[in-house]
Design a protein around this motif. Sequence first.
Motif, short mmCIF file in Angstrom:
data_model
loop_
_atom_site.label_atom_id
_atom_site.label_comp_id
_atom_site.label_asym_id
_atom_site.label_seq_id
_atom_site.Cartn_x
_atom_site.Cartn_y
_atom_site.Cartn_z
N ALA A 1 5.48 8.36 2.39
CA ALA A 1 4.40 8.45 1.42
C ALA A 1 3.58 9.71 1.62
O ALA A 1 3.05 10.27 0.67
CB ALA A 1 3.51 7.22 1.51
N ALA A 2 3.45 10.17 2.86
CA ALA A 2 2.59 11.31 3.16
C ALA A 2 3.30 12.65 2.97
O ALA A 2 2.66 13.68 2.93
CB ALA A 2 2.06 11.19 4.59
N ARG A 3 4.62 12.66 2.91
CA ARG A 3 5.39 13.89 2.81
C ARG A 3 5.05 14.63 1.52
O ARG A 3 5.01 14.06 0.45
CB ARG A 3 6.87 13.53 2.84
N ARG A 4 4.81 15.92 1.66
CA ARG A 4 4.59 16.74 0.46
C ARG A 4 5.93 16.98 -0.23
O ARG A 4 6.94 17.23 0.42
CB ARG A 4 3.98 18.08 0.84
N ARG B 1 2.93 4.75 -7.64
CA ARG B 1 1.85 5.73 -7.60
C ARG B 1 1.60 6.27 -9.01
O ARG B 1 0.45 6.33 -9.45
CB ARG B 1 2.20 6.87 -6.64
N GLY B 2 2.66 6.63 -9.70
CA GLY B 2 2.50 7.12 -11.07
C GLY B 2 1.96 6.05 -12.00
O GLY B 2 1.09 6.31 -12.85
N ALA B 3 2.45 4.82 -11.84
CA ALA B 3 1.98 3.72 -12.67
C ALA B 3 0.49 3.48 -12.44
O ALA B 3 -0.27 3.28 -13.40
CB ALA B 3 2.77 2.45 -12.37
N THR B 4 0.06 3.52 -11.20
CA THR B 4 -1.36 3.31 -10.88
C THR B 4 -2.22 4.38 -11.53
O THR B 4 -3.28 4.07 -12.09
CB THR B 4 -1.56 3.29 -9.35
N GLU B 5 -1.79 5.62 -11.47
CA GLU B 5 -2.55 6.71 -12.10
C GLU B 5 -2.68 6.48 -13.60
O GLU B 5 -3.76 6.67 -14.18
CB GLU B 5 -1.88 8.05 -11.81
N ARG B 6 -1.60 6.06 -14.24
CA ARG B 6 -1.63 5.83 -15.69
C ARG B 6 -2.50 4.62 -16.04
O ARG B 6 -3.24 4.64 -17.03
CB ARG B 6 -0.22 5.69 -16.24
N VAL B 7 -2.44 3.57 -15.23
CA VAL B 7 -3.27 2.39 -15.47
C VAL B 7 -4.74 2.76 -15.36
O VAL B 7 -5.55 2.41 -16.22
CB VAL B 7 -2.91 1.25 -14.48
N GLU B 8 -5.10 3.47 -14.31
CA GLU B 8 -6.51 3.85 -14.13
C GLU B 8 -6.99 4.78 -15.24
O GLU B 8 -8.14 4.70 -15.66
CB GLU B 8 -6.73 4.47 -12.75
N ALA B 9 -6.11 5.64 -15.73
CA ALA B 9 -6.48 6.51 -16.86
C ALA B 9 -6.76 5.66 -18.09
O ALA B 9 -7.72 5.94 -18.84
CB ALA B 9 -5.37 7.52 -17.14
N ASP B 10 -5.96 4.62 -18.32
CA ASP B 10 -6.19 3.73 -19.46
C ASP B 10 -7.53 3.00 -19.33
O ASP B 10 -8.27 2.86 -20.31
CB ASP B 10 -5.06 2.70 -19.58
N VAL B 11 -7.84 2.53 -18.13
CA VAL B 11 -9.10 1.81 -17.91
C VAL B 11 -10.29 2.75 -18.10
O VAL B 11 -11.33 2.34 -18.65
CB VAL B 11 -9.13 1.16 -16.50
N TYR C 1 6.03 -3.38 -3.76
CA TYR C 1 5.56 -4.16 -4.91
C TYR C 1 4.47 -5.13 -4.47
O TYR C 1 3.43 -5.26 -5.12
CB TYR C 1 6.73 -4.89 -5.56
N GLU C 2 4.67 -5.80 -3.35
CA GLU C 2 3.67 -6.75 -2.85
C GLU C 2 2.35 -6.05 -2.53
O GLU C 2 1.28 -6.55 -2.87
CB GLU C 2 4.20 -7.46 -1.60
N ARG C 3 2.42 -4.90 -1.89
CA ARG C 3 1.20 -4.14 -1.57
C ARG C 3 0.48 -3.74 -2.86
O ARG C 3 -0.73 -3.88 -2.97
CB ARG C 3 1.53 -2.92 -0.72
N ASN C 4 1.23 -3.27 -3.84
CA ASN C 4 0.62 -2.88 -5.11
C ASN C 4 0.06 -4.08 -5.86
O ASN C 4 -0.96 -3.96 -6.54
CB ASN C 4 1.62 -2.10 -5.95
N THR C 5 0.69 -5.22 -5.73
CA THR C 5 0.17 -6.44 -6.34
C THR C 5 -1.16 -6.83 -5.71
O THR C 5 -2.11 -7.18 -6.41
CB THR C 5 1.20 -7.58 -6.21
#
Length: 193
Positions: A5-8, A68-78, A120-124
Amino acid sequence: MARVAARRTTARQAQLFDQLVALFLDEGFAHFTLDDIAARLRCSKSTLYALAENKDRLVYAVTVHFFRGATERVEADVAEVAGAETRIRAYLESVGRQLEPASARFMDDIAATPVAREVYERNTRLAADRVRVLISEGVAAGELRDVHAAFAADVVATVMVRIQQRQVAERTGLADAQAYRELAALLTHGLTP
Protein backbone atom coordinates in the motif's frame (compact mmCIF):
# COMPACT_ATOMS: atom_id res chain seq x y z
CA MET A 1 0.99 -5.71 3.76
CA ALA A 2 1.55 -2.04 4.35
CA ARG A 3 4.56 -2.35 2.06
CA VAL A 4 2.33 -2.82 -1.00
CA ALA A 5 0.00 0.00 0.00
CA ALA A 6 2.86 2.39 0.77
CA ARG A 7 4.87 1.72 -2.43
CA ARG A 8 4.99 4.64 -4.82
CA THR A 9 3.76 3.75 -8.25
CA THR A 10 4.85 5.13 -11.58
CA ALA A 11 2.34 6.35 -14.15
CA ARG A 12 2.79 3.07 -16.05
CA GLN A 13 2.22 1.02 -12.89
CA ALA A 14 -0.91 3.04 -12.08
CA GLN A 15 -2.13 2.35 -15.62
CA LEU A 16 -1.46 -1.38 -15.13
CA PHE A 17 -3.33 -1.34 -11.83
CA ASP A 18 -6.29 0.33 -13.57
CA GLN A 19 -6.19 -2.35 -16.29
CA LEU A 20 -5.96 -5.08 -13.66
CA VAL A 21 -8.93 -3.62 -11.78
CA ALA A 22 -10.98 -3.57 -14.98
CA LEU A 23 -9.99 -7.14 -15.83
CA PHE A 24 -10.65 -8.46 -12.33
CA LEU A 25 -13.97 -6.63 -11.97
CA ASP A 26 -15.14 -8.09 -15.25
CA GLU A 27 -13.82 -11.64 -15.01
CA GLY A 28 -12.72 -12.27 -11.44
CA PHE A 29 -9.16 -13.30 -10.69
CA ALA A 30 -8.97 -16.69 -8.99
CA HIS A 31 -8.75 -18.61 -12.25
CA PHE A 32 -5.93 -16.48 -13.70
CA THR A 33 -2.26 -17.39 -13.45
CA LEU A 34 0.40 -14.70 -13.63
CA ASP A 35 1.11 -15.91 -17.18
CA ASP A 36 -2.58 -15.40 -18.06
CA ILE A 37 -2.58 -11.92 -16.57
CA ALA A 38 0.62 -10.92 -18.36
CA ALA A 39 -0.82 -12.16 -21.66
CA ARG A 40 -4.09 -10.29 -21.13
CA LEU A 41 -2.28 -7.04 -20.27
CA ARG A 42 0.30 -7.57 -23.01
CA CYS A 43 3.16 -7.17 -20.58
CA SER A 44 5.87 -9.39 -19.21
CA LYS A 45 5.71 -11.32 -15.97
CA SER A 46 8.64 -9.24 -14.77
CA THR A 47 6.42 -6.17 -15.18
CA LEU A 48 3.87 -7.84 -12.91
CA TYR A 49 6.62 -8.77 -10.44
CA ALA A 50 7.51 -5.08 -10.28
CA LEU A 51 3.97 -4.55 -8.95
CA ALA A 52 4.02 -7.44 -6.47
CA GLU A 53 6.18 -10.45 -5.70
CA ASN A 54 3.50 -13.11 -6.32
CA LYS A 55 -0.13 -13.52 -7.35
CA ASP A 56 -1.53 -13.16 -3.81
CA ARG A 57 0.33 -9.89 -3.34
CA LEU A 58 -0.84 -8.74 -6.77
CA VAL A 59 -4.45 -9.53 -5.90
CA TYR A 60 -3.99 -7.66 -2.62
CA ALA A 61 -2.44 -4.63 -4.36
CA VAL A 62 -5.13 -4.54 -7.06
CA THR A 63 -7.88 -4.81 -4.44
CA VAL A 64 -6.31 -1.97 -2.45
CA HIS A 65 -6.08 0.09 -5.65
CA PHE A 66 -9.74 -0.57 -6.44
CA PHE A 67 -10.98 0.39 -2.98
CA ARG A 68 -8.71 3.44 -2.73
CA GLY A 69 -10.12 4.81 -5.97
CA ALA A 70 -13.67 3.90 -4.97
CA THR A 71 -13.26 5.69 -1.63
CA GLU A 72 -12.02 8.85 -3.35
CA ARG A 73 -15.01 8.83 -5.71
CA VAL A 74 -17.48 8.17 -2.88
CA GLU A 75 -16.11 11.03 -0.80
CA ALA A 76 -16.23 13.33 -3.84
CA ASP A 77 -19.92 12.46 -4.26
CA VAL A 78 -20.64 13.18 -0.58
CA ALA A 79 -18.79 16.51 -0.77
CA GLU A 80 -21.18 17.65 -3.50
CA VAL A 81 -24.31 17.45 -1.35
CA ALA A 82 -25.59 19.08 1.81
CA GLY A 83 -27.87 17.87 4.56
CA ALA A 84 -27.46 14.81 6.73
CA GLU A 85 -30.03 12.58 5.03
CA THR A 86 -28.75 13.50 1.59
CA ARG A 87 -25.13 12.91 2.60
CA ILE A 88 -25.90 9.47 4.05
CA ARG A 89 -27.92 8.50 0.99
CA ALA A 90 -25.19 9.86 -1.31
CA TYR A 91 -22.55 7.90 0.60
CA LEU A 92 -24.31 4.53 0.51
CA GLU A 93 -25.60 4.93 -3.04
CA SER A 94 -22.14 5.93 -4.20
CA VAL A 95 -20.68 2.83 -2.54
CA GLY A 96 -23.23 0.85 -4.52
CA ARG A 97 -22.25 2.61 -7.76
CA GLN A 98 -18.61 1.79 -7.16
CA LEU A 99 -19.51 -1.88 -6.90
CA GLU A 100 -21.76 -1.92 -10.00
CA PRO A 101 -18.97 -2.89 -12.41
CA ALA A 102 -18.04 -5.85 -10.22
CA SER A 103 -19.10 -9.17 -11.68
CA ALA A 104 -20.50 -11.89 -9.45
CA ARG A 105 -17.32 -13.84 -10.15
CA PHE A 106 -15.17 -10.97 -8.85
CA MET A 107 -17.25 -10.71 -5.68
CA ASP A 108 -17.12 -14.48 -5.19
CA ASP A 109 -13.34 -14.46 -5.71
CA ILE A 110 -12.96 -11.67 -3.14
CA ALA A 111 -15.04 -13.61 -0.63
CA ALA A 112 -12.99 -16.77 -1.22
CA THR A 113 -9.52 -15.17 -1.24
CA PRO A 114 -8.15 -14.23 2.20
CA VAL A 115 -5.91 -11.36 1.07
CA ALA A 116 -8.71 -9.74 -0.96
CA ARG A 117 -11.36 -10.46 1.67
CA GLU A 118 -9.17 -8.71 4.27
CA VAL A 119 -9.10 -5.54 2.15
CA TYR A 120 -12.88 -5.65 1.60
CA GLU A 121 -13.50 -6.26 5.31
CA ARG A 122 -11.26 -3.35 6.31
CA ASN A 123 -13.02 -1.06 3.83
CA THR A 124 -16.40 -2.24 5.10
CA ARG A 125 -15.39 -1.33 8.68
CA LEU A 126 -14.17 2.08 7.53
CA ALA A 127 -17.38 2.66 5.57
CA ALA A 128 -19.52 1.73 8.58
CA ASP A 129 -17.52 4.16 10.72
CA ARG A 130 -18.01 6.87 8.08
CA VAL A 131 -21.78 6.27 8.21
CA ARG A 132 -21.63 6.55 12.02
CA VAL A 133 -19.94 9.94 11.67
CA LEU A 134 -22.52 11.12 9.13
CA ILE A 135 -25.36 10.01 11.45
CA SER A 136 -23.75 11.68 14.47
CA GLU A 137 -23.33 14.92 12.56
CA GLY A 138 -26.96 14.80 11.42
CA VAL A 139 -28.27 14.13 14.93
CA ALA A 140 -26.08 16.90 16.39
CA ALA A 141 -27.37 19.34 13.75
CA GLY A 142 -30.98 18.37 14.51
CA GLU A 143 -31.50 17.13 10.96
CA LEU A 144 -32.01 13.50 11.97
CA ARG A 145 -34.05 11.85 14.67
CA ASP A 146 -32.18 11.53 17.94
CA VAL A 147 -30.92 8.00 17.45
CA HIS A 148 -27.98 6.28 19.03
CA ALA A 149 -25.50 6.83 16.19
CA ALA A 150 -23.19 4.01 17.25
CA PHE A 151 -26.11 1.55 17.30
CA ALA A 152 -27.40 2.70 13.90
CA ALA A 153 -23.87 2.44 12.51
CA ASP A 154 -23.51 -1.03 14.01
CA VAL A 155 -26.71 -2.11 12.24
CA VAL A 156 -25.34 -0.64 9.00
CA ALA A 157 -22.01 -2.39 9.57
CA THR A 158 -23.77 -5.71 10.10
CA VAL A 159 -25.61 -5.35 6.81
CA MET A 160 -22.45 -4.19 5.05
CA VAL A 161 -20.57 -7.24 6.33
CA ARG A 162 -23.40 -9.50 5.15
CA ILE A 163 -23.23 -7.80 1.74
CA GLN A 164 -19.45 -8.25 1.68
CA GLN A 165 -19.70 -11.91 2.66
CA ARG A 166 -22.20 -12.50 -0.18
CA GLN A 167 -24.97 -13.48 2.27
CA VAL A 168 -27.34 -10.77 1.04
CA ALA A 169 -26.86 -11.85 -2.56
CA GLU A 170 -27.52 -15.47 -1.63
CA ARG A 171 -30.62 -14.73 0.42
CA THR A 172 -32.19 -11.94 -1.62
CA GLY A 173 -30.70 -12.19 -5.09
CA LEU A 174 -29.61 -8.55 -4.86
CA ALA A 175 -26.24 -7.65 -6.30
CA ASP A 176 -23.99 -5.78 -3.87
CA ALA A 177 -24.62 -2.44 -5.61
CA GLN A 178 -28.40 -2.93 -5.38
CA ALA A 179 -28.12 -3.95 -1.74
CA TYR A 180 -26.30 -0.71 -0.91
CA ARG A 181 -29.05 1.31 -2.61
CA GLU A 182 -31.69 -0.54 -0.60
CA LEU A 183 -29.70 0.02 2.60
CA ALA A 184 -29.49 3.74 1.81
CA ALA A 185 -33.26 3.98 1.33
CA LEU A 186 -34.03 1.98 4.46
CA LEU A 187 -31.60 3.91 6.62
CA THR A 188 -32.43 7.42 5.46
CA HIS A 189 -36.19 6.90 5.64
CA GLY A 190 -35.81 5.53 9.16
CA LEU A 191 -33.68 8.44 10.32
CA THR A 192 -35.71 11.35 9.04
CA PRO A 193 -37.96 13.09 11.56
